[in-house]
Design an enzyme around this catalytic site. Sequence first.
Site, PDB file in Angstrom:
ATOM      1  N   ARG A   1     -63.397   9.563  34.328  1.00 41.19           N
ATOM      2  CA  ARG A   1     -61.822   9.569  34.952  1.00 41.19           C
ATOM      3  C   ARG A   1     -60.664   9.040  34.774  1.00 41.19           C
ATOM      4  O   ARG A   1     -60.601   8.227  36.076  1.00 41.19           O
ATOM      5  CB  ARG A   1     -62.506  10.269  36.316  1.00 41.19           C
ATOM      6  CG  ARG A   1     -63.920  11.332  35.939  1.00 41.19           C
ATOM      7  CD  ARG A   1     -64.463  11.975  37.283  1.00 41.19           C
ATOM      8  NE  ARG A   1     -63.264  13.445  37.511  1.00 41.19           N
ATOM      9  CZ  ARG A   1     -62.958  13.612  38.542  1.00 41.19           C
ATOM     10  NH1 ARG A   1     -63.589  13.656  39.640  1.00 41.19           N
ATOM     11  NH2 ARG A   1     -62.400  14.575  38.859  1.00 41.19           N
TER      12      ARG A   1
ATOM     13  N   LYS B   1     -59.045  24.698  47.400  1.00 42.13           N
ATOM     14  CA  LYS B   1     -58.887  22.902  47.745  1.00 42.13           C
ATOM     15  C   LYS B   1     -58.410  21.963  47.005  1.00 42.13           C
ATOM     16  O   LYS B   1     -57.418  21.362  47.296  1.00 42.13           O
ATOM     17  CB  LYS B   1     -61.066  22.219  47.654  1.00 42.13           C
ATOM     18  CG  LYS B   1     -61.068  20.752  47.774  1.00 42.13           C
ATOM     19  CD  LYS B   1     -62.382  20.990  47.000  1.00 42.13           C
ATOM     20  CE  LYS B   1     -62.063  20.560  45.501  1.00 42.13           C
ATOM     21  NZ  LYS B   1     -62.609  19.432  45.011  1.00 42.13           N
ATOM     22  N   ASN B   2     -58.238  22.406  45.514  1.00 45.20           N
ATOM     23  CA  ASN B   2     -57.344  21.845  44.581  1.00 45.20           C
ATOM     24  C   ASN B   2     -56.062  21.773  44.614  1.00 45.20           C
ATOM     25  O   ASN B   2     -55.502  21.124  43.549  1.00 45.20           O
ATOM     26  CB  ASN B   2     -58.523  22.017  43.091  1.00 45.20           C
ATOM     27  CG  ASN B   2     -59.692  20.991  42.521  1.00 45.20           C
ATOM     28  OD1 ASN B   2     -59.839  20.004  44.111  1.00 45.20           O
ATOM     29  ND2 ASN B   2     -59.879  21.418  42.117  1.00 45.20           N
TER      30      ASN B   2
ATOM     31  N   ASP C   1     -65.119  23.353  36.314  1.00 46.37           N
ATOM     32  CA  ASP C   1     -65.750  23.526  37.085  1.00 46.37           C
ATOM     33  C   ASP C   1     -66.511  24.861  37.432  1.00 46.37           C
ATOM     34  O   ASP C   1     -67.435  24.703  38.552  1.00 46.37           O
ATOM     35  CB  ASP C   1     -65.068  23.114  38.196  1.00 46.37           C
ATOM     36  CG  ASP C   1     -64.085  22.480  38.625  1.00 46.37           C
ATOM     37  OD1 ASP C   1     -64.130  21.360  38.310  1.00 46.37           O
ATOM     38  OD2 ASP C   1     -62.975  22.318  39.097  1.00 46.37           O
TER      39      ASP C   1
ATOM     40  N   GLN D   1     -52.867   8.936  31.398  1.00 41.41           N
ATOM     41  CA  GLN D   1     -51.838   9.811  30.910  1.00 41.41           C
ATOM     42  C   GLN D   1     -50.975   9.497  32.723  1.00 41.41           C
ATOM     43  O   GLN D   1     -50.177  10.016  32.174  1.00 41.41           O
ATOM     44  CB  GLN D   1     -52.458  10.951  30.490  1.00 41.41           C
ATOM     45  CG  GLN D   1     -53.164  11.431  30.053  1.00 41.41           C
ATOM     46  CD  GLN D   1     -52.125  10.339  28.831  1.00 41.41           C
ATOM     47  OE1 GLN D   1     -51.981  11.113  28.176  1.00 41.41           O
ATOM     48  NE2 GLN D   1     -52.678   9.435  27.596  1.00 41.41           N
TER      49      GLN D   1
ATOM     50  N   ARG E   1     -68.031  18.744  49.985  1.00 44.46           N
ATOM     51  CA  ARG E   1     -66.723  18.430  49.707  1.00 44.46           C
ATOM     52  C   ARG E   1     -65.578  19.296  49.740  1.00 44.46           C
ATOM     53  O   ARG E   1     -64.282  19.253  49.388  1.00 44.46           O
ATOM     54  CB  ARG E   1     -66.609  17.684  48.641  1.00 44.46           C
ATOM     55  CG  ARG E   1     -67.299  16.235  49.324  1.00 44.46           C
ATOM     56  CD  ARG E   1     -67.807  15.393  47.905  1.00 44.46           C
ATOM     57  NE  ARG E   1     -66.314  15.525  46.656  1.00 44.46           N
ATOM     58  CZ  ARG E   1     -65.714  14.203  45.890  1.00 44.46           C
ATOM     59  NH1 ARG E   1     -66.504  13.707  45.608  1.00 44.46           N
ATOM     60  NH2 ARG E   1     -64.477  14.072  45.916  1.00 44.46           N
TER      61      ARG E   1
ATOM     62  N   CYS F   1     -66.190  13.111  41.821  1.00 47.02           N
ATOM     63  CA  CYS F   1     -67.770  13.176  41.172  1.00 47.02           C
ATOM     64  C   CYS F   1     -67.697  12.470  40.504  1.00 47.02           C
ATOM     65  O   CYS F   1     -66.964  12.684  39.279  1.00 47.02           O
ATOM     66  CB  CYS F   1     -67.861  14.995  41.300  1.00 47.02           C
ATOM     67  SG  CYS F   1     -68.207  15.924  42.355  1.00 47.02           S
TER      68      CYS F   1
HETATM   69  C1  EPZ Z   1     -59.399  18.522  38.240  1.00 49.19           C
HETATM   70  O1  EPZ Z   1     -59.762  16.920  38.139  1.00 49.19           O
HETATM   71  C2  EPZ Z   1     -60.638  18.795  39.091  1.00 49.19           C
HETATM   72  N1  EPZ Z   1     -59.802  17.784  40.688  1.00 49.19           N
HETATM   73  C3  EPZ Z   1     -61.541  18.878  39.161  1.00 49.19           C
HETATM   74  O2  EPZ Z   1     -62.299  19.591  39.905  1.00 49.19           O
HETATM   75  C4  EPZ Z   1     -61.340  19.600  37.924  1.00 49.19           C
HETATM   76  O3  EPZ Z   1     -63.176  19.647  37.133  1.00 49.19           O
HETATM   77  C5  EPZ Z   1     -60.802  18.960  36.853  1.00 49.19           C
HETATM   78  O4  EPZ Z   1     -59.131  18.983  37.384  1.00 49.19           O
HETATM   79  C6  EPZ Z   1     -60.561  19.311  35.375  1.00 49.19           C
HETATM   80  O5  EPZ Z   1     -59.977  21.103  35.657  1.00 49.19           O
HETATM   81  C7  EPZ Z   1     -58.971  18.089  41.879  1.00 49.19           C
HETATM   82  O6  EPZ Z   1     -57.834  19.337  41.512  1.00 49.19           O
HETATM   83  C8  EPZ Z   1     -59.006  16.641  42.574  1.00 49.19           C
HETATM   84  P1  EPZ Z   1     -58.997  16.226  34.431  1.00 49.19           P
HETATM   85  P2  EPZ Z   1     -59.095  16.103  37.441  1.00 49.19           P
HETATM   86  O7  EPZ Z   1     -57.139  14.544  34.888  1.00 49.19           O
HETATM   87  O8  EPZ Z   1     -57.405  16.365  37.388  1.00 49.19           O
HETATM   88  C9  EPZ Z   1     -59.123  13.519  30.741  1.00 49.19           C
HETATM   89  C10 EPZ Z   1     -64.031  19.756  41.716  1.00 49.19           C
HETATM   90  O9  EPZ Z   1     -65.347  20.691  41.066  1.00 49.19           O
HETATM   91  N2  EPZ Z   1     -58.149  13.265  31.316  1.00 49.19           N
HETATM   92  O10 EPZ Z   1     -57.434  17.409  33.791  1.00 49.19           O
HETATM   93  O11 EPZ Z   1     -59.672  14.664  37.951  1.00 49.19           O
HETATM   94  C11 EPZ Z   1     -59.866  13.678  31.750  1.00 49.19           C
HETATM   95  O12 EPZ Z   1     -61.121  12.145  31.511  1.00 49.19           O
HETATM   96  C12 EPZ Z   1     -63.522  18.608  40.717  1.00 49.19           C
HETATM   97  O13 EPZ Z   1     -63.621  20.609  41.964  1.00 49.19           O
HETATM   98  C13 EPZ Z   1     -57.838  11.420  30.666  1.00 49.19           C
HETATM   99  O14 EPZ Z   1     -57.793  11.147  29.284  1.00 49.19           O
HETATM  100  O15 EPZ Z   1     -59.350  16.044  35.808  1.00 49.19           O
HETATM  101  C14 EPZ Z   1     -60.855  14.717  31.705  1.00 49.19           C
HETATM  102  O16 EPZ Z   1     -61.731  14.375  30.091  1.00 49.19           O
HETATM  103  C15 EPZ Z   1     -64.491  17.618  39.148  1.00 49.19           C
HETATM  104  N3  EPZ Z   1     -56.185  10.885  31.071  1.00 49.19           N
HETATM  105  C16 EPZ Z   1     -59.533  15.640  31.302  1.00 49.19           C
HETATM  106  O17 EPZ Z   1     -58.368  14.407  30.851  1.00 49.19           O
HETATM  107  C17 EPZ Z   1     -56.465  10.664  32.034  1.00 49.19           C
HETATM  108  O18 EPZ Z   1     -55.464  10.230  32.471  1.00 49.19           O
HETATM  109  C18 EPZ Z   1     -59.354  16.727  32.511  1.00 49.19           C
HETATM  110  O19 EPZ Z   1     -59.357  15.321  33.127  1.00 49.19           O
HETATM  111  C19 EPZ Z   1     -56.472  12.277  33.130  1.00 49.19           C
HETATM  112  C20 EPZ Z   1     -57.514  12.368  32.367  1.00 49.19           C
END
Ligand code: EPZ
Length: 430
Positions: free
Chosen positions: A122, A22-23, A305, A126, A397, A117
């Site tokens: 979130r 999915k991701n 995840d 960045q 989802r 979710c």
């Molecule tokens: C992706 O979310 C996945 N979603 C999530 O999967 C997964 O849990 C996550 O990556 C971590 O592996 C999709 O791919 C659609 P991140 P994403 O940006 O991209 C912080 C599932 O269950 N951050 O890697 O939103 C953030 O708060 C879902 O399939 C910033 O501070 O995650 C978090 O603490 C849930 N500023 C960390 O980085 C930013 O601009 C990682 O978030 C972006 C992120």
Amino acid sequence: MEQYAINGGNPLVGEVEIGGAKNAALPILAASLMTDETVLVENMPDVRDTNILLKAMAGIGAHVERLDRHSVRINASLIHDLTVEGDSVKKIRASYYFLGALLGKYKKATVVLPGGCDIGCRAIDQHIKGFKALGATVSIAHGMITAEAPKLVGSHIYLDVVSVGATINIMMAAVLADGRTTIENAAKEPHVVDLANFLNSMGANIKGAGTDVIRIRGVERLHRTEYAIIPDQIEAGTFMFAAAATRGDITVKNVIPKHLESISAKLTEIGCEVRESDDAVRVVASKPLGHTHVKTLPYPGFPTDMQPQIAVTLGLSKGTSIVTESIFENRFRYVDELIRMGASIKVEGTTAIIEGVSRYTGASINAPDLRAGAALVIAALAAEGISVVDDIRYIERGYEDFHLKLQKLGAQIDKVESERELQKFKLKIS
Ligand code: EPZ
């Protein structure tokens, strides 16, 4: 409202085919808007999030032709709208991939601010930092985010946090920018690599995906491609922990064992037998399971995840286990539900202290989010007696035919829509 009715207590045994990730599918579908030529995407998971994304793509003028359940042909030459909005698109996190894709191709995009979710803050700072570094102006008004630029120019971007979404979005915006872009402290998840491979198959020039430095040399245009999405690491891991928690024996097929290393290592550590072959992994849980400590980390660390799934399993393992969540601060919302099934877990900040119990008992529980929902289904399958899991729309989802795949492994699980159907399920199993 649809629910899962589950009668637990039986080991799950057999083979399960894992679908496309999915991701990886979500950014790949968004990136298919970046060429005027026709793109064929195969091994696409047929889950709610991908279907919402495809509908939104059709809504802005892309021609989306579903060839079968897992293959879609996309032609984006007639895009007429650079604004993506609507209630369903607002609910999925991945809607922000339209920003990178449309900004990259059309130098402008407006997208409803993403939901997803409820697992913690979130931020998207960045993503914004990356777009700005490439020369875009970014503004937020009335719940919508707009990024635009007369032209995008390659840049050097250091991510302050390792972010999957930001790495992907910046990569998409940079492939059609003038000159070279470097993303440092990039995410290394398999789906980041899959998107890079997809874009390269369309003529992009991306090097280093899968390491923490990604180098992109901008190209003028992208062209047609045919591409099959990688297998879903998290779906596979979920079934692997289902084997452990139910003391079963499951072979997950059509996987890339390398992507599952952190999961296999923890299963081995707590006493499961894990046998890898070229494209399958078998998990046998014939002995009593032991405790461990685990901390979620960006890839190749243990995935956030998979955190609820391992916690559910450790709740049934001997001794005291510690689970630390370091990516999202609100990812223990399932613990209260698990305690209602008999688990002994205390959450202190970002750490869960788990005292293993010998059994869970069935209860009525709510799925708080996608992965926690799947983990609670595993708990219910391991528990004695009947459970009813509510809010399964979250699970749908990201898991295709979850209950059907579980049924094939011997699980007593049905999707029910009314009290009458629930009674029928109870009669069937008695
Ligand atoms: C992706 O979310 C996945 N979603 C999530 O999967 C997964 O849990 C996550 O990556 C971590 O592996 C999709 O791919 C659609 P991140 P994403 O940006 O991209 C912080 C599932 O269950 N951050 O890697 O939103 C953030 O708060 C879902 O399939 C910033 O501070 O995650 C978090 O603490 C849930 N500023 C960390 O980085 C930013 O601009 C990682 O978030 C972006 C992120």
